[in-house]
Design a protein around this motif. Structure first.
Motif, PDB file in Angstrom:
ATOM      1  N   GLY A 154       0.812  -1.200   0.000  1.00 50.03           N
ATOM      2  CA  GLY A 154       0.000   0.000   0.000  1.00 50.03           C
ATOM      3  C   GLY A 154       0.847   1.251   0.000  1.00 50.03           C
ATOM      4  N   LEU A 155       0.308   2.332   0.544  1.00 50.62           N
ATOM      5  CA  LEU A 155       1.042   3.590   0.598  1.00 50.62           C
ATOM      6  C   LEU A 155       2.099   3.529   1.691  1.00 50.62           C
ATOM      7  CD1 LEU A 155       1.119   6.497  -0.620  1.00 50.62           C
ATOM      8  CD2 LEU A 155      -0.251   7.201   1.359  1.00 50.62           C
ATOM      9  N   LEU A 156       3.301   3.932   1.351  1.00 50.40           N
ATOM     10  CA  LEU A 156       4.427   3.941   2.286  1.00 50.40           C
ATOM     11  C   LEU A 156       4.749   5.373   2.699  1.00 50.40           C
ATOM     12  CD1 LEU A 156       6.779   1.421   0.431  1.00 50.40           C
ATOM     13  CD2 LEU A 156       5.336   0.946   2.433  1.00 50.40           C
ATOM     14  N   PRO A 157       5.275   5.578   3.902  1.00 51.60           N
ATOM     15  CA  PRO A 157       5.619   6.932   4.368  1.00 51.60           C
ATOM     16  C   PRO A 157       6.962   7.397   3.806  1.00 51.60           C
ATOM     17  CG  PRO A 157       6.104   5.362   6.096  1.00 51.60           C
ATOM     18  CD  PRO A 157       5.481   4.568   4.969  1.00 51.60           C
ATOM     19  N   LEU A 158       7.001   7.591   2.499  1.00 47.20           N
ATOM     20  CA  LEU A 158       8.248   7.942   1.823  1.00 47.20           C
ATOM     21  C   LEU A 158       8.413   9.434   1.618  1.00 47.20           C
ATOM     22  CD1 LEU A 158       8.336   5.176  -0.950  1.00 47.20           C
ATOM     23  CD2 LEU A 158       9.503   5.166   1.265  1.00 47.20           C
ATOM     24  N   SER A 159       7.353  10.203   1.829  1.00 48.76           N
ATOM     25  CA  SER A 159       7.402  11.636   1.540  1.00 48.76           C
ATOM     26  C   SER A 159       6.596  12.406   2.569  1.00 48.76           C
ATOM     27  CB  SER A 159       6.825  11.910   0.142  1.00 48.76           C
ATOM     28  OG  SER A 159       5.444  11.576   0.106  1.00 48.76           O
ATOM     29  N   GLN A 160       6.844  13.701   2.591  1.00 47.30           N
ATOM     30  CA  GLN A 160       6.046  14.566   3.458  1.00 47.30           C
ATOM     31  C   GLN A 160       4.567  14.465   3.090  1.00 47.30           C
ATOM     32  OE1 GLN A 160       7.134  18.723   4.969  1.00 47.30           O
ATOM     33  NE2 GLN A 160       6.006  19.196   3.093  1.00 47.30           N
ATOM     34  N   HIS A 161       4.287  14.384   1.789  1.00 52.95           N
ATOM     35  CA  HIS A 161       2.895  14.261   1.356  1.00 52.95           C
ATOM     36  C   HIS A 161       2.244  13.021   1.966  1.00 52.95           C
ATOM     37  CE1 HIS A 161       4.303  17.145  -1.665  1.00 52.95           C
ATOM     38  NE2 HIS A 161       3.035  17.426  -1.890  1.00 52.95           N
ATOM     39  N   ALA A 162       2.940  11.897   1.935  1.00 59.78           N
ATOM     40  CA  ALA A 162       2.374  10.655   2.450  1.00 59.78           C
ATOM     41  C   ALA A 162       2.113  10.734   3.945  1.00 59.78           C
ATOM     42  CB  ALA A 162       3.308   9.483   2.143  1.00 59.78           C
ATOM     43  N   THR A 163       2.994  11.416   4.676  1.00 57.55           N
ATOM     44  CA  THR A 163       2.819  11.470   6.134  1.00 57.55           C
ATOM     45  C   THR A 163       1.566  12.234   6.536  1.00 57.55           C
ATOM     46  OG1 THR A 163       4.155  13.496   6.390  1.00 57.55           O
ATOM     47  CG2 THR A 163       5.320  11.381   6.498  1.00 57.55           C
ATOM     48  N   LEU A 164       1.097  13.143   5.689  1.00 57.51           N
ATOM     49  CA  LEU A 164      -0.088  13.931   6.021  1.00 57.51           C
ATOM     50  C   LEU A 164      -1.361  13.092   6.009  1.00 57.51           C
ATOM     51  CD1 LEU A 164       0.674  17.199   4.014  1.00 57.51           C
ATOM     52  CD2 LEU A 164       0.978  16.801   6.464  1.00 57.51           C
ATOM     53  N   LEU A 165      -1.302  11.927   5.364  1.00 54.00           N
ATOM     54  CA  LEU A 165      -2.475  11.066   5.257  1.00 54.00           C
ATOM     55  C   LEU A 165      -2.260   9.695   5.896  1.00 54.00           C
ATOM     56  CD1 LEU A 165      -3.222  11.798   1.494  1.00 54.00           C
ATOM     57  CD2 LEU A 165      -4.409  12.807   3.439  1.00 54.00           C
ATOM     58  N   PHE A 166      -1.050   9.410   6.287  1.00 57.05           N
ATOM     59  CA  PHE A 166      -0.643   8.034   6.577  1.00 57.05           C
ATOM     60  C   PHE A 166      -1.429   7.386   7.711  1.00 57.05           C
ATOM     61  CE2 PHE A 166       2.371   4.666   7.904  1.00 57.05           C
ATOM     62  CZ  PHE A 166       2.508   4.042   6.669  1.00 57.05           C
ATOM     63  N   GLN A 167      -1.899   8.169   8.667  1.00 55.17           N
ATOM     64  CA  GLN A 167      -2.583   7.586   9.822  1.00 55.17           C
ATOM     65  C   GLN A 167      -4.080   7.400   9.615  1.00 55.17           C
ATOM     66  OE1 GLN A 167      -0.957  10.521  12.671  1.00 55.17           O
ATOM     67  NE2 GLN A 167      -0.015   8.802  13.741  1.00 55.17           N
ATOM     68  N   GLY A 168      -4.559   7.700   8.420  1.00 53.17           N
ATOM     69  CA  GLY A 168      -5.996   7.568   8.180  1.00 53.17           C
ATOM     70  C   GLY A 168      -6.324   6.957   6.842  1.00 53.17           C
ATOM     71  N   ILE A 169      -5.786   5.769   6.576  1.00 54.86           N
ATOM     72  CA  ILE A 169      -5.984   5.119   5.275  1.00 54.86           C
ATOM     73  C   ILE A 169      -6.605   3.739   5.453  1.00 54.86           C
ATOM     74  CG2 ILE A 169      -4.831   4.207   3.208  1.00 54.86           C
ATOM     75  CD1 ILE A 169      -2.694   6.294   3.564  1.00 54.86           C
ATOM     76  N   GLY A 170      -7.638   3.447   4.663  1.00 57.97           N
ATOM     77  CA  GLY A 170      -8.241   2.124   4.627  1.00 57.97           C
ATOM     78  C   GLY A 170      -7.989   1.468   3.281  1.00 57.97           C
ATOM     79  N   TYR A 171      -8.270   0.160   3.217  1.00 56.84           N
ATOM     80  CA  TYR A 171      -8.085  -0.609   1.974  1.00 56.84           C
ATOM     81  C   TYR A 171      -9.305  -1.503   1.770  1.00 56.84           C
ATOM     82  CZ  TYR A 171      -3.243   0.945   2.174  1.00 56.84           C
ATOM     83  OH  TYR A 171      -2.110   1.733   2.214  1.00 56.84           O
ATOM     84  N   HIS A 172      -9.766  -1.548   0.532  1.00 57.07           N
ATOM     85  CA  HIS A 172     -10.955  -2.331   0.183  1.00 57.07           C
ATOM     86  C   HIS A 172     -10.617  -3.250  -0.980  1.00 57.07           C
ATOM     87  CE1 HIS A 172     -15.195  -3.255  -0.537  1.00 57.07           C
ATOM     88  NE2 HIS A 172     -15.042  -2.907  -1.808  1.00 57.07           N
ATOM     89  N   ASP A 173     -10.796  -4.557  -0.789  1.00 60.24           N
ATOM     90  CA  ASP A 173     -10.473  -5.523  -1.837  1.00 60.24           C
ATOM     91  C   ASP A 173     -11.436  -5.400  -3.017  1.00 60.24           C
ATOM     92  OD1 ASP A 173      -8.308  -6.562  -0.482  1.00 60.24           O
ATOM     93  OD2 ASP A 173      -9.455  -8.195   0.442  1.00 60.24           O
ATOM     94  N   TYR A 174     -10.906  -5.626  -4.194  1.00 64.35           N
ATOM     95  CA  TYR A 174     -11.690  -5.498  -5.424  1.00 64.35           C
ATOM     96  C   TYR A 174     -12.776  -6.568  -5.488  1.00 64.35           C
ATOM     97  CZ  TYR A 174     -12.619  -4.742 -10.403  1.00 64.35           C
ATOM     98  OH  TYR A 174     -13.216  -4.451 -11.614  1.00 64.35           O
ATOM     99  N   GLU A 175     -14.007  -6.146  -5.736  1.00 69.78           N
ATOM    100  CA  GLU A 175     -15.145  -7.060  -5.856  1.00 69.78           C
ATOM    101  C   GLU A 175     -15.784  -6.971  -7.232  1.00 69.78           C
ATOM    102  OE1 GLU A 175     -17.954  -6.793  -2.615  1.00 69.78           O
ATOM    103  OE2 GLU A 175     -16.388  -6.249  -1.175  1.00 69.78           O
TER     104      GLU A 175
END
Length: 254
Positions: free
Chosen positions: A126-147
């Motif tokens: 998924g999304l990795l904390p590789l950038s400042q941009h990613a850190t702004l969202l990193f603690q509030g991300i969900g994942y939904h499997d394709y149906e």
């Protein structure tokens, strides 16, 4: 001579018209930045006077054609509340009604199919904390499997569960859902996410060791962000984005 309120609002009450303007602007901005996918994605906004009603794009209209008055008002059952000659995307209804039904804290839900977000959605990590941009969202991300294509109303339960209290959810092998308490916040969240995904895809393509942001920095970065943007959040940039649209083509206000 100044236009009358009726002429300005095209017959809609003031609060709805303001939301229609912002939502039409959001569609135009997605097209401007190249983040649309022909007619196959959608952005919705829940109305304040009737929490079961929300605005969605006319299915078949390109994002750079959408105007404030052309947006379609529907309810949580998918019925049009007001007449429109345009249909509503069935998958758009399923996805957005699922979130609007249970998340009264958010007003806008944005769904996109950009190359970068789909690429990250396919990665097991998924999304990795590789950038400042990613850190702004990193603690509030969900994942939904394709149906499959989201035309089955039964998928709404799993969408709701996987979204939870997050404002970002990757739809595996498909795209993303991004939400906000306001339309400008949802657009801002998507802008940040898109940048984070582009950065990650390019960094991973270098085939070299990567450095992640430290957890202790991720824990405090949102407080730092609020200080940096003077506590105004997305509203700091939104007027400038509207001015950009007006310079290019102000017809979104119609």
């Amino acid at each position: 001579m100044a236009l009358s309120n009726v002429q300005i609002n095209n017959g809609f009450n003031e609060s709805e018209w303001e939301l229609r303007l912002d939502l039409a602007a959001c569609y135009r901005l997605m097209a401007l930045f190249g983040w649309d996918d022909l007619i196959y994605t959608h952005i919705t906004c829940r109305l304040p006077e009737a929490s079961s009603h929300f605005l969605i794009n006319p299915y078949g209209m390109m994002f750079d054609e959408i105007t404030a008055s052309s947006l379609i008002k529907i309810d949580l059952a998918g019925n049009k509340v007001e007449h429109s000659e345009w249909p509503v995307n069935p998958a758009g209804f399923v996805i957005h009604s699922a979130i609007h039904e249970v998340r009264e804290d958010i007003r806008c839900v944005l769904h996109a199919h950009t190359v970068a977000t789909i690429a990250v959605s396919t990665l097991e990590c998924g999304l990795l904390p590789l950038s400042q941009h990613a850190t702004l969202l990193f603690q509030g991300i969900g994942y939904h499997d394709y149906e499959g294509i989201s035309v089955d109303k039964d998928e709404r339960q799993s969408l709701q569960k996987d979204m939870g209290k997050n404002n970002v959810m990757f739809l595996r092998n498909h795209g993303v859902l991004v939400a906000g308490a306001t339309i400008s916040e949802a657009f801002h969240n998507f802008y940040v996410l898109q940048k984070a995904c582009e950065i990650q895809v390019q960094a991973m393509g270098c085939n070299a060791p990567m450095v992640s942001v430290k957890p202790e920095v991720i824990a405090v970065v949102m407080d730092q962000y609020r200080q940096a943007n003077l506590g105004k959040g997305a509203q700091l940039e939104w007027p400038g984005l509207l001015r950009r649209l007006d310079r290019i083509d102000p017809s979104w206000r119609e």
